[in-house]
Write a protein that holds these residues in place. Structure first.
Motif, PDB file in Angstrom:
ATOM      1  N   PHE A  42      -6.064   3.090  -6.353  1.00 60.49           N
ATOM      2  CA  PHE A  42      -4.903   2.875  -5.491  1.00 60.49           C
ATOM      3  C   PHE A  42      -3.763   3.810  -5.857  1.00 60.49           C
ATOM      4  N   ALA A 100      -3.212   3.662   6.462  1.00 58.54           N
ATOM      5  CA  ALA A 100      -2.147   4.644   6.707  1.00 58.54           C
ATOM      6  C   ALA A 100      -2.125   5.086   8.164  1.00 58.54           C
ATOM      7  N   TRP A 119       5.269   1.599   1.422  1.00 59.72           N
ATOM      8  CA  TRP A 119       4.226   0.808   0.774  1.00 59.72           C
ATOM      9  C   TRP A 119       4.915   0.028  -0.350  1.00 59.72           C
ATOM     10  N   VAL A 146       1.247  -4.531  -0.653  1.00 56.97           N
ATOM     11  CA  VAL A 146       0.108  -4.458  -1.564  1.00 56.97           C
ATOM     12  C   VAL A 146       0.226  -5.544  -2.625  1.00 56.97           C
ATOM     13  N   LEU A 164      -2.719  -5.563   1.708  1.00 59.14           N
ATOM     14  CA  LEU A 164      -3.858  -5.023   0.978  1.00 59.14           C
ATOM     15  C   LEU A 164      -4.010  -5.796  -0.317  1.00 59.14           C
ATOM     16  N   LYS A 215      -4.535   7.518  -5.033  1.00 56.70           N
ATOM     17  CA  LYS A 215      -4.560   7.783  -3.592  1.00 56.70           C
ATOM     18  C   LYS A 215      -3.152   7.754  -3.004  1.00 56.70           C
ATOM     19  N   LEU A 216      -2.352   6.767  -3.369  1.00 59.49           N
ATOM     20  CA  LEU A 216      -1.010   6.677  -2.804  1.00 59.49           C
ATOM     21  C   LEU A 216      -0.152   7.853  -3.264  1.00 59.49           C
ATOM     22  N   CYS A 222       4.750  -2.764  -3.325  1.00 54.12           N
ATOM     23  CA  CYS A 222       3.690  -3.283  -4.186  1.00 54.12           C
ATOM     24  C   CYS A 222       4.247  -4.133  -5.324  1.00 54.12           C
ATOM     25  N   MET A 270      -7.339   2.586   2.386  1.00 53.55           N
ATOM     26  CA  MET A 270      -5.970   3.101   2.434  1.00 53.55           C
ATOM     27  C   MET A 270      -5.815   4.184   3.494  1.00 53.55           C
ATOM     28  N   GLU A 271      -6.842   4.974   3.677  1.00 55.93           N
ATOM     29  CA  GLU A 271      -6.807   6.001   4.723  1.00 55.93           C
ATOM     30  C   GLU A 271      -6.701   5.350   6.104  1.00 55.93           C
ATOM     31  N   LYS A 295       3.432  -1.615   4.702  1.00 58.15           N
ATOM     32  CA  LYS A 295       2.199  -1.907   3.985  1.00 58.15           C
ATOM     33  C   LYS A 295       2.559  -2.685   2.720  1.00 58.15           C
TER      34      LYS A 295
END
Length: 316
Positions: free
Chosen positions: A11, A153, A74, A104, A161, A14-15, A76, A149-150, A102
């Motif tokens: 995660f 987005a 995002w 998380v 998530l 990627k972010l 989180c 995540m792709e 988003k």
């Protein structure tokens, strides 16, 4: 190739890459970046990292404001804090206006690495799937985290998530493929009983299903990474070709993933649904393996429970 990788590492990596390549993506941290791996974003692109402190309600409010201006936030925190502490803000400021935020929930579910029952989020699926505009995703492994995540987005709207802290989740078959929101994955085909699992439990269930083959037991297994919206087409097709469902989740069985499956089938194609998860009780402080055993969710216990149900069905 390694058979496993941490969801939180996948995660964070990627972010960080997404924020580096998209100036509208920002990460909001609840002072847990070292645990959730949001610190990867801070290290790669400091301007995309917003430290909000231990103030989840305000963090969600800021995320909503950013989304209203066209940014792609995002936010989180641990799943327990994200959902329970900030629920009013999520409902009024994110879900009702259908904003592109988003959310998380890291350390979601039961396996939170010895942090204790105050950090367990065993009701977050129930809370989030209740909201009309919310999409709820629970990937089965680290590879699926990246693919999910792709897709998230590219999706315009609020998403929750759900990520496990468990470092031992093995890769599932097919999770390196393109992720489609609202679609499940049929991994094994068997007879009479279909087992449906979500999130980190799917790997353990799959191991149990594979070991049951050695006992002459062949069951259908479906991994369901999207909890809302459910893959109605797949679920109802399985309901028409099987007599029993078994659902497995790292969440309260009441109002969770299994309850949603039972509600769907009861309305369209009724059949017996056995829900396996956390019963109507809080958990304890302990190591992951001990907590799994306490709630009968270890691979060996799942195997015995599923085999017992199979043998009962065989004698009906």
């Amino acid at each position: 190739m390694n058979k496993t990788k941490s969801m939180r590492n996948a995660f964070g990596e990627k972010l960080a890459n997404m924020a580096f390549n998209d100036e509208k993506i920002v990460a909001l941290d609840g002072d847990l970046g070292n645990s959730t791996r949001l610190n990867y974003v801070e290290e790669k692109k400091r301007s995309a990292f917003l430290q909000m402190g231990i103030a989840e309600q305000n963090m969600v409010s800021v995320a909503a404001g950013l989304a209203a201006t066209g940014m792609k936030p995002w936010a989180c925190s641990f799943g327990a804090f994200m959902t329970r502490r900030a629920y009013d803000q999520i409902v009024v400021q994110v879900d009702q206006p259908n904003l592109n935020v988003k959310l998380v929930g890291a350390y979601a579910g039961l396996l939170t690495s010895n942090t204790g029952k105050s950090h367990h989020s065993l009701e977050d699926i129930a809370l989030m799937q209740t909201l009309p505009n919310m999409t709820v995703i629970a990937p089965g492994d680290a590879r699926e985290v990246v693919r999910a995540m792709e897709a998230i987005a590219a999706f315009d709207g609020p998403v929750y998530l759900r990520l496990s802290r468990d470092e031992t989740v093995d890769f599932l078959s097919g999770t390196d493929k393109e992720f489609e929101i609202g679609k499940g994955q049929l991994i094994e085909k068997g007879e009479k009983i279909a087992v449906l699992a979500t999130g980190s439990m799917s790997s353990r269930v799959y191991k149990a299903i594979e070991q049951l083959k050695d006992h002459g037991v062949r069951l259908t297994f479906a991994h369901m990474p999207t909890i809302k919206p459910l893959d109605k087409e797949l679920i109802l097709s399985l309901a028409k070709t099987h007599s029993h469902f078994i659902t497995v989740e790292e969440h309260f069985t009441r109002s969770g993933f299994g309850a949603s499956i039972a509600q769907l089938t009861s309305e369209h194609h009724p059949l017996f649904v056995k829900k396996i998860g956390i019963e109507d009780t809080y958990s304890q402080c302990g190591k992951d393996a001990d907590l799994l055993s306490y709630h009968c969710l270890s691979t060996s216990q799942l195997l015995e429970n599923i085999r017992f149900i199979y043998e009962e069905v065989q004698h009906e």
